[in-house]
Design an enzyme around this catalytic site. Sequence first.
Site, PDB file in Angstrom:
ATOM      1  N   MET A  20       8.984   5.003   8.038  1.00  0.00           N
ATOM      2  CA  MET A  20       8.048   5.706   8.913  1.00  0.00           C
ATOM      3  C   MET A  20       6.843   6.279   8.173  1.00  0.00           C
ATOM      4  O   MET A  20       5.782   6.450   8.751  1.00  0.00           O
ATOM      5  CB  MET A  20       8.783   6.837   9.630  1.00  0.00           C
ATOM      6  CG  MET A  20       7.995   7.532  10.692  1.00  0.00           C
ATOM      7  SD  MET A  20       9.099   8.673  11.562  1.00  0.00           S
ATOM      8  CE  MET A  20       7.927   9.481  12.618  1.00  0.00           C
ATOM      9  N   ASP A 147      17.621  11.791   9.279  1.00  0.00           N
ATOM     10  CA  ASP A 147      17.424  10.931   8.110  1.00  0.00           C
ATOM     11  C   ASP A 147      18.008  11.552   6.846  1.00  0.00           C
ATOM     12  O   ASP A 147      17.379  11.558   5.807  1.00  0.00           O
ATOM     13  CB  ASP A 147      15.928  10.663   7.941  1.00  0.00           C
ATOM     14  CG  ASP A 147      15.633   9.558   6.936  1.00  0.00           C
ATOM     15  OD1 ASP A 147      16.535   8.736   6.670  1.00  0.00           O
ATOM     16  OD2 ASP A 147      14.513   9.530   6.406  1.00  0.00           O
TER      17      ASP A 147
END
Length: 157
Positions: A20, A147
């Site tokens: 990302m 994450d």
Amino acid sequence: MSSFRLGKYRISSRIARGGMAEIFLATAHGPEGFAKTTVIKRLLPHLAERPEIVSMFLEEARIAAGLHHPHIVQIFDLGRDGDDHFICMEYLAGKDLAAILSRSRELGRPLPPELVAHIGSCVAQGLHFAHQHRLADGTPREVVHGDISLSNVVVTF
């Protein structure tokens, strides 16, 4: 990579790249020679075109900025420079746990159990704080870390 500017930050090198965002070592400059080493997390350019991804990135910054705990990296700034969305974070002098474990395997020297327990305890304390965090009115924040990984745990020197 040559250095470049992102807002008021001078980017000197890329530390990591994920699915990302990219993470950069940077310096914040101010008046009278002020300079502070920071870390910039920049949303990958191809994702900046997707409003739902930008929204998630901005929400991450808003949530993290409200979490003040010794085992959670501090957020200093949220910015945009042209199409680049970025978060300025505290610089932690150390190594990520993935690199530490890799080096430990290379050397054939396992980490001492006391150190493993300490690192695990610190990670658990930070996650517990985030998960129990409440807004100013007492409403649970309902934070879920999406994450958690060895490369996202920094062991400071």
